[in-house]
Enzyme design. Structure first.
Site, PDB file in Angstrom:
ATOM      1  N   LYS A  90      41.231  19.021  -1.825  1.00 10.53           N
ATOM      2  CA  LYS A  90      40.076  17.382  -2.373  1.00 10.53           C
ATOM      3  C   LYS A  90      39.791  18.177  -3.189  1.00 10.53           C
ATOM      4  O   LYS A  90      39.206  18.994  -3.806  1.00 10.53           O
ATOM      5  CB  LYS A  90      39.081  17.413  -1.533  1.00 10.53           C
ATOM      6  N   LYS A 126      43.973  20.189  -6.908  1.00  8.75           N
ATOM      7  CA  LYS A 126      43.602  19.453  -8.484  1.00  8.75           C
ATOM      8  C   LYS A 126      45.042  19.271  -8.720  1.00  8.75           C
ATOM      9  O   LYS A 126      46.365  19.488  -8.185  1.00  8.75           O
ATOM     10  CB  LYS A 126      42.872  20.314  -8.735  1.00  8.75           C
ATOM     11  N   GLY A 165      39.283  11.557  -9.482  1.00  7.43           N
ATOM     12  CA  GLY A 165      38.697  11.282 -11.432  1.00  7.43           C
ATOM     13  C   GLY A 165      38.837  13.080 -11.375  1.00  7.43           C
ATOM     14  O   GLY A 165      38.186  13.798 -11.025  1.00  7.43           O
ATOM     15  N   ASP A 166      39.015  12.809 -12.927  1.00 13.96           N
ATOM     16  CA  ASP A 166      38.275  14.062 -13.461  1.00 13.96           C
ATOM     17  C   ASP A 166      38.279  13.896 -15.413  1.00 13.96           C
ATOM     18  O   ASP A 166      38.676  12.388 -15.373  1.00 13.96           O
ATOM     19  CB  ASP A 166      39.482  14.956 -13.495  1.00 13.96           C
TER      20      ASP A 166
HETATM   21  P1  NDP Z   1      35.930  12.324 -18.922  1.00 12.43           P
HETATM   22  O1  NDP Z   1      37.146  11.671 -19.189  1.00 12.43           O
HETATM   23  O2  NDP Z   1      35.383  10.882 -18.630  1.00 12.43           O
HETATM   24  O3  NDP Z   1      35.136  12.172 -20.531  1.00 12.43           O
HETATM   25  C1  NDP Z   1      36.156  13.826 -21.130  1.00 12.43           C
HETATM   26  C2  NDP Z   1      34.694  14.075 -22.182  1.00 12.43           C
HETATM   27  O4  NDP Z   1      34.515  15.249 -23.030  1.00 12.43           O
HETATM   28  C3  NDP Z   1      35.122  13.294 -23.560  1.00 12.43           C
HETATM   29  O5  NDP Z   1      34.211  13.142 -24.158  1.00 12.43           O
HETATM   30  C4  NDP Z   1      35.968  13.943 -24.477  1.00 12.43           C
HETATM   31  O6  NDP Z   1      36.394  13.100 -25.359  1.00 12.43           O
HETATM   32  C5  NDP Z   1      35.472  14.655 -23.993  1.00 12.43           C
HETATM   33  N1  NDP Z   1      36.547  16.282 -23.863  1.00 12.43           N
HETATM   34  C6  NDP Z   1      37.828  16.229 -23.324  1.00 12.43           C
HETATM   35  N2  NDP Z   1      38.960  17.030 -23.613  1.00 12.43           N
HETATM   36  C7  NDP Z   1      38.300  17.552 -24.761  1.00 12.43           C
HETATM   37  C8  NDP Z   1      38.496  18.350 -25.756  1.00 12.43           C
HETATM   38  N3  NDP Z   1      39.928  19.493 -25.361  1.00 12.43           N
HETATM   39  N4  NDP Z   1      37.880  18.903 -26.412  1.00 12.43           N
HETATM   40  C9  NDP Z   1      36.203  18.588 -27.266  1.00 12.43           C
HETATM   41  N5  NDP Z   1      35.824  17.087 -25.741  1.00 12.43           N
HETATM   42  C10 NDP Z   1      36.683  16.971 -25.189  1.00 12.43           C
HETATM   43  O7  NDP Z   1      35.256  13.077 -18.168  1.00 12.43           O
HETATM   44  P2  NDP Z   1      34.422  13.607 -17.014  1.00 12.43           P
HETATM   45  O8  NDP Z   1      33.526  13.554 -17.922  1.00 12.43           O
HETATM   46  O9  NDP Z   1      35.238  13.185 -15.410  1.00 12.43           O
HETATM   47  O10 NDP Z   1      35.121  15.211 -16.857  1.00 12.43           O
HETATM   48  C11 NDP Z   1      34.192  15.996 -17.799  1.00 12.43           C
HETATM   49  C12 NDP Z   1      34.061  17.501 -17.394  1.00 12.43           C
HETATM   50  O11 NDP Z   1      33.291  17.849 -15.893  1.00 12.43           O
HETATM   51  C13 NDP Z   1      35.455  18.328 -17.001  1.00 12.43           C
HETATM   52  O12 NDP Z   1      35.615  19.726 -17.460  1.00 12.43           O
HETATM   53  C14 NDP Z   1      35.319  17.756 -15.446  1.00 12.43           C
HETATM   54  O13 NDP Z   1      36.446  18.670 -15.008  1.00 12.43           O
HETATM   55  C15 NDP Z   1      34.748  18.500 -15.272  1.00 12.43           C
HETATM   56  N6  NDP Z   1      34.190  17.218 -13.467  1.00 12.43           N
HETATM   57  C16 NDP Z   1      34.331  15.951 -13.810  1.00 12.43           C
HETATM   58  C17 NDP Z   1      33.773  15.438 -12.360  1.00 12.43           C
HETATM   59  C18 NDP Z   1      34.368  13.947 -12.549  1.00 12.43           C
HETATM   60  O14 NDP Z   1      33.700  13.757 -11.098  1.00 12.43           O
HETATM   61  N7  NDP Z   1      34.928  13.133 -12.934  1.00 12.43           N
HETATM   62  C19 NDP Z   1      33.041  16.500 -11.366  1.00 12.43           C
HETATM   63  C20 NDP Z   1      33.177  17.825 -11.695  1.00 12.43           C
HETATM   64  C21 NDP Z   1      33.789  17.908 -12.912  1.00 12.43           C
HETATM   65  P3  NDP Z   1      37.657  12.312 -26.046  1.00 12.43           P
HETATM   66  O15 NDP Z   1      36.874  10.932 -25.405  1.00 12.43           O
HETATM   67  O16 NDP Z   1      37.111  12.452 -26.910  1.00 12.43           O
HETATM   68  O17 NDP Z   1      38.106  12.838 -25.700  1.00 12.43           O
HETATM   69  O1  2IT Z   2      36.322  18.908 -10.695  1.00 16.50           O
HETATM   70  C1  2IT Z   2      35.695  18.574  -9.864  1.00 16.50           C
HETATM   71  O2  2IT Z   2      35.758  18.412  -9.027  1.00 16.50           O
HETATM   72  C2  2IT Z   2      36.272  16.551  -9.760  1.00 16.50           C
HETATM   73  N1  2IT Z   2      36.566  16.737 -11.273  1.00 16.50           N
HETATM   74  C3  2IT Z   2      35.907  15.804  -9.254  1.00 16.50           C
HETATM   75  C4  2IT Z   2      36.594  15.698  -7.823  1.00 16.50           C
HETATM   76  C5  2IT Z   2      37.059  14.810  -6.647  1.00 16.50           C
HETATM   77  O3  2IT Z   2      36.955  15.338  -6.337  1.00 16.50           O
HETATM   78  O4  2IT Z   2      35.428  14.360  -6.462  1.00 16.50           O
END
Ligand code: NDP
Ligand code: 2IT
Length: 444
Positions: A90, A126, A165-166
């Site tokens: 997952k 992942k 998603g991520d």
């Molecule tokens: P999104 O794609 O929705 O948003 C990512 C954000 O981070 C955007 O504002 C983006 O800016 C910025 N960003 C991404 N890459 C870079 C970079 N290299 N340098 C600067 N800014 C950057 O992603 P999420 O919100 O889903 O994910 C954000 C973080 O949280 C990640 O580390 C992800 O692994 C983690 N995460 C996500 C989960 C989820 O459920 N979605 C769960 C747990 C962890 P821009 O649009 O300009 O690229």
């Molecule tokens: O980093 C993370 O935990 C996620 N991007 C969410 C993973 C998930 O299966 O909901």
């Protein structure tokens, strides 16, 4: 040399050119040393660490698709099926030009411990691609997602491996991916989470990661006889995690004064207006600069200087290694009290050590952002039961899970004489369940 040091050296030697993976392994092994040393003979004989750091399987494939000019494009894609000791693989899918095997292995490795901490039956995985959804038309994104899933569908399933998603993968991408899975496999099942509400998604999944970050922040604050009320926060990123972390923090009486995207940051001393931010990011998919054009009194600054603004609470919610030692020094200088990681590994090891040594209370991502995957597991449960829970029910379960994670992390840190070291607490508590399941299942 200790067993953990040996394994770290082995990982570095056997996985050249994978710095992010080395970093994630190093942090975990350093925390686990006390536990491993106490059981060294048994764990060595069983090859526990050798197995833990080697993915069960990595699927690597090409994704050919046709762009709007009729040109064939080819991307690289992967699914890292890291560890299935406690449940089906997952973890999310990331679409970003920086994606490579090292980044997905670090994320898959972290996911093992995070998923274990949720208390739910999910293993670690992942995946993703170096495809960049930014600037692509909806048709191009669909063409990419369909080609990606045509291949990936051979290796996943509701009881095998359940992606979500991520970065770069949100509701639109999950919809196209789900449609293609159903078409090529002829099965309508919960093979992905983060689905739309009309086709098997769960209420509150969209908000879950960000809300969970703030629920655990609330627990951390309470443990320090403190609260979010009246505090100033900076949230980096402006994507799924950042927006809903900012929303919950605001609901609980905090004021978010700055947010970022990869182009720079906006500062709004009145508190970020999240309706405007959602319209820019979720509807228009535009750049953060637009916020300053729309909200009087706010400013946009290009580049990475957000660290120069002081605040009480930092929530890095963008990407890995955004906080290096220089940023950490600025954060400490600014009087920050809590640093809670919404992103995966947003703080380098040096920066983590620096903030902790300087009195900042630090909660690592694998505990703090686990609310997203936990709610994904709740979505899997609802899909299996063929029912949907109300938003209140899901939110209540999410809140309970985050409180429980805080307790586990805190308790493990105390049990090993490292009270308040939540990095060690999270790694140890996550590891204990996985190692127990691995031992029970024999050499597989
Ligand atoms: P999104 O794609 O929705 O948003 C990512 C954000 O981070 C955007 O504002 C983006 O800016 C910025 N960003 C991404 N890459 C870079 C970079 N290299 N340098 C600067 N800014 C950057 O992603 P999420 O919100 O889903 O994910 C954000 C973080 O949280 C990640 O580390 C992800 O692994 C983690 N995460 C996500 C989960 C989820 O459920 N979605 C769960 C747990 C962890 P821009 O649009 O300009 O690229
Ligand atoms: O980093 C993370 O935990 C996620 N991007 C969410 C993973 C998930 O299966 O909901």
């Amino acid at each position: 040399m200790s067993y953990t040091e040996e394994i770290y050296e082995r990982v570095v030697n056997q996985n050249p050119g994978e710095p992010e993976f080395h970093q994630a392994v190093k942090e975990v092994l350093e925390s686990l040393k006390v536990v491993i040393d106490a059981n060294e003979e048994e764990y060595r004989k069983l090859g526990i660490l050798e197995r833990l750091v080697e993915p069960e399987r990595i699927i690597s494939f090409r994704v050919p698709w046709v762009d709007d000019q009729g040109q064939v494009q080819v991307n690289k894609a992967y699914r890292v099926q890291f560890n299935s000791a406690i449940g089906p693989y997952k973890g999310g899918l990331r679409f970003h030009p920086s994606v490579n095997q090292s980044i997905l292995k670090f994320l898959g490795f972290e996911q093992i411990f995070k998923n274990s901490l949720t208390g739910l039956p999910i293993g670690g995985g992942k995946g993703g691609s170096n495809f960049d959804p930014k600037g692509k038309s909806d048709r191009e994104v669909m063409a990419f997602c369909q080609s990606f899933m045509t291949e990936l569908s051979k290796y996943i399933g509701a009881d095998t491996d359940v992606p979500a998603g991520d970065i770069g993968v949100g509701a639109r991408e999950i919809g196209y991916l789900f449609g293609q899975y159903k078409k090529v496999q002829s099965v309508y099942e919960g093979v992905l989470t983060g689905k739309g509400l009309t086709y098997g998604g769960s209420l509150v999944r969209k908000q879950a990661t960000g809300y969970g970050v703030v629920y655990i922040l609330d627990e951390v604050a309470k443990a320090h006889n403190d609260s979010i009320q009246g505090k100033t926060l900076i949230v980096t990123g402006s994507g799924n995690v950042a927006i809903y972390a900012a929303e919950k923090a605001t609901q609980l009486g905090g004021k978010v004064v700055a947010m970022t995207d990869s182009s720079g940051y906006v500062y709004d001393p009145n508190g970020i207006n999240l309706d405007v931010m959602k319209d820019i990011k979720e509807v228009k998919r535009a750049r953060i600069k637009e916020y300053a054009e729309r909200v009087p009194g706010s400013t946009f600054t290009a580049g990475k200087g957000v660290w120069n603004i002081s605040c009480d609470i930092y929530l890095p919610c963008a990407t890995q290694n955004e906080i290096d030692l220089d940023a950490a020094k600025k954060i400490v200088e600014g009087g920050c009290k809590y640093l809670i990681e919404g992103a995966n590994m947003p703080t380098t090891i040096e920066a983590t050590n620096y903030v902790i040594e300087n009195g900042v209370v630090f909660m690592p991502g694998k505990a703090a952002n686990a609310g997203g995957v936990a709610t994904s597991a709740l979505e899997m449960t609802q899909n299996s039961m063929r029912i949907s829970w109300s938003a209140e029910e899901v939110d209540e379960k999410l809140h309970g899970i985050m409180q429980d994670i805080f307790k586990k992390v805190d308790e493990a840190s105390k049990r090993y004489g490292m009270e308040g070291n939540y990095v060690a607490g999270a790694n140890i508590a996550g590891f204990e369940k996985v190692v127990d399941a691995m031992k029970a299942q024999g050499v597989v």
